[in-house]
Design a protein around this motif. Sequence first.
Motif, PDB file in Angstrom:
ATOM      1  N   LEU A 108      28.388  57.228  88.585  1.00  0.00           N
ATOM      2  CA  LEU A 108      27.003  58.439  89.052  1.00  0.00           C
ATOM      3  C   LEU A 108      26.243  58.887  88.652  1.00  0.00           C
ATOM      4  N   LYS A 109      25.019  57.718  88.467  1.00  0.00           N
ATOM      5  CA  LYS A 109      23.911  58.501  87.360  1.00  0.00           C
ATOM      6  C   LYS A 109      23.439  59.620  87.381  1.00  0.00           C
ATOM      7  N   VAL A 110      23.233  60.980  86.532  1.00  0.00           N
ATOM      8  CA  VAL A 110      23.048  61.829  86.654  1.00  0.00           C
ATOM      9  C   VAL A 110      22.184  61.270  84.925  1.00  0.00           C
ATOM     10  N   LYS A 111      20.560  62.075  85.687  1.00  0.00           N
ATOM     11  CA  LYS A 111      19.166  62.764  84.418  1.00  0.00           C
ATOM     12  C   LYS A 111      19.549  63.724  84.371  1.00  0.00           C
ATOM     13  N   VAL A 112      19.188  64.338  83.102  1.00  0.00           N
ATOM     14  CA  VAL A 112      18.126  65.592  83.817  1.00  0.00           C
ATOM     15  C   VAL A 112      16.944  65.826  82.625  1.00  0.00           C
ATOM     16  N   THR A 113      16.198  66.169  82.927  1.00  0.00           N
ATOM     17  CA  THR A 113      14.743  66.536  81.798  1.00  0.00           C
ATOM     18  C   THR A 113      14.624  67.594  82.188  1.00  0.00           C
TER      19      THR A 113
ATOM     20  N   SER B 113       8.331  79.799  78.159  1.00  0.00           N
ATOM     21  CA  SER B 113       7.143  79.752  79.496  1.00  0.00           C
ATOM     22  C   SER B 113       8.777  78.520  80.241  1.00  0.00           C
ATOM     23  N   GLN B 114       8.342  78.868  81.904  1.00  0.00           N
ATOM     24  CA  GLN B 114       9.608  78.523  82.417  1.00  0.00           C
ATOM     25  C   GLN B 114       9.852  77.311  82.456  1.00  0.00           C
ATOM     26  N   PRO B 115      11.159  76.395  81.476  1.00  0.00           N
ATOM     27  CA  PRO B 115      11.733  75.195  81.588  1.00  0.00           C
ATOM     28  C   PRO B 115      11.225  74.764  83.380  1.00  0.00           C
ATOM     29  N   ASN B 116      10.723  73.117  83.822  1.00  0.00           N
ATOM     30  CA  ASN B 116      10.682  72.380  84.295  1.00  0.00           C
ATOM     31  C   ASN B 116      11.850  71.601  84.464  1.00  0.00           C
ATOM     32  N   ILE B 117      12.552  71.288  85.558  1.00  0.00           N
ATOM     33  CA  ILE B 117      14.203  70.580  85.485  1.00  0.00           C
ATOM     34  C   ILE B 117      13.606  69.197  86.702  1.00  0.00           C
ATOM     35  N   ASP B 118      13.745  68.290  85.924  1.00  0.00           N
ATOM     36  CA  ASP B 118      13.771  66.936  86.796  1.00  0.00           C
ATOM     37  C   ASP B 118      14.957  66.126  87.007  1.00  0.00           C
ATOM     38  N   LEU B 119      15.208  66.424  87.524  1.00  0.00           N
ATOM     39  CA  LEU B 119      17.021  66.097  88.296  1.00  0.00           C
ATOM     40  C   LEU B 119      17.382  64.165  89.162  1.00  0.00           C
ATOM     41  N   GLN B 120      17.817  63.361  88.677  1.00  0.00           N
ATOM     42  CA  GLN B 120      16.682  62.275  89.142  1.00  0.00           C
ATOM     43  C   GLN B 120      18.832  61.887  89.009  1.00  0.00           C
ATOM     44  N   PHE B 121      19.141  61.395  90.574  1.00  0.00           N
ATOM     45  CA  PHE B 121      20.596  60.604  90.880  1.00  0.00           C
ATOM     46  C   PHE B 121      20.787  59.005  90.870  1.00  0.00           C
ATOM     47  N   ASN B 122      21.765  58.362  90.915  1.00  0.00           N
ATOM     48  CA  ASN B 122      21.817  56.834  90.565  1.00  0.00           C
ATOM     49  C   ASN B 122      23.440  56.665  91.422  1.00  0.00           C
TER      50      ASN B 122
END
Length: 180
Positions: free
Chosen positions: A77-82, A53-62
Amino acid sequence: MADEGDVLTNLDLDNTAAGNGADNQPVAGIINQYVKDLSVENPNAPACFQWQSQPNIDLQFNIGSQRVNEELHEVELKVKVTATSTEGELYLVELAYCGLIGMRNIPEEQGHAFLFAEAPRILFPFARRVISDATRDLGFQPLMIDPIDFNGLYLQQMQRRADEEAAAAANGVPPPAGQA
């Protein structure tokens, strides 16, 4: 042939101070940049490499800033990728990418804009490369994060704060502590 130290020392840029001997020209720039924290997880390897299955990317910045001394700030610069799929979690990458920002003779409002809009814009390509390399090293396609309009985000955030303060003032509510 001169080495780099000689070239930098002998540029002889117009270093003259103001007529009174004071250095009052506004100056801002990146002094250093570095990875402060990096966490990379691939919790379902090797099974996840078989998932279709295709991945779902959740990207958050702070973005955060901390004063180091009168002329030096650390911008983080905080980056969180799930990445998840219907089968489960593919990977998690958390990055705190920082820059030491030197500023002198800059008005507070312009300094704030530099710390929260311009500095992240300068740091972003380097953080983007770290994320790309991390996802590649996890065994996945490198994640190439699209460019971000940090100036536009900054202006939106400032407008939102101004609207909240105006609404609070209209309702007779004092502004939150530290924003008076």
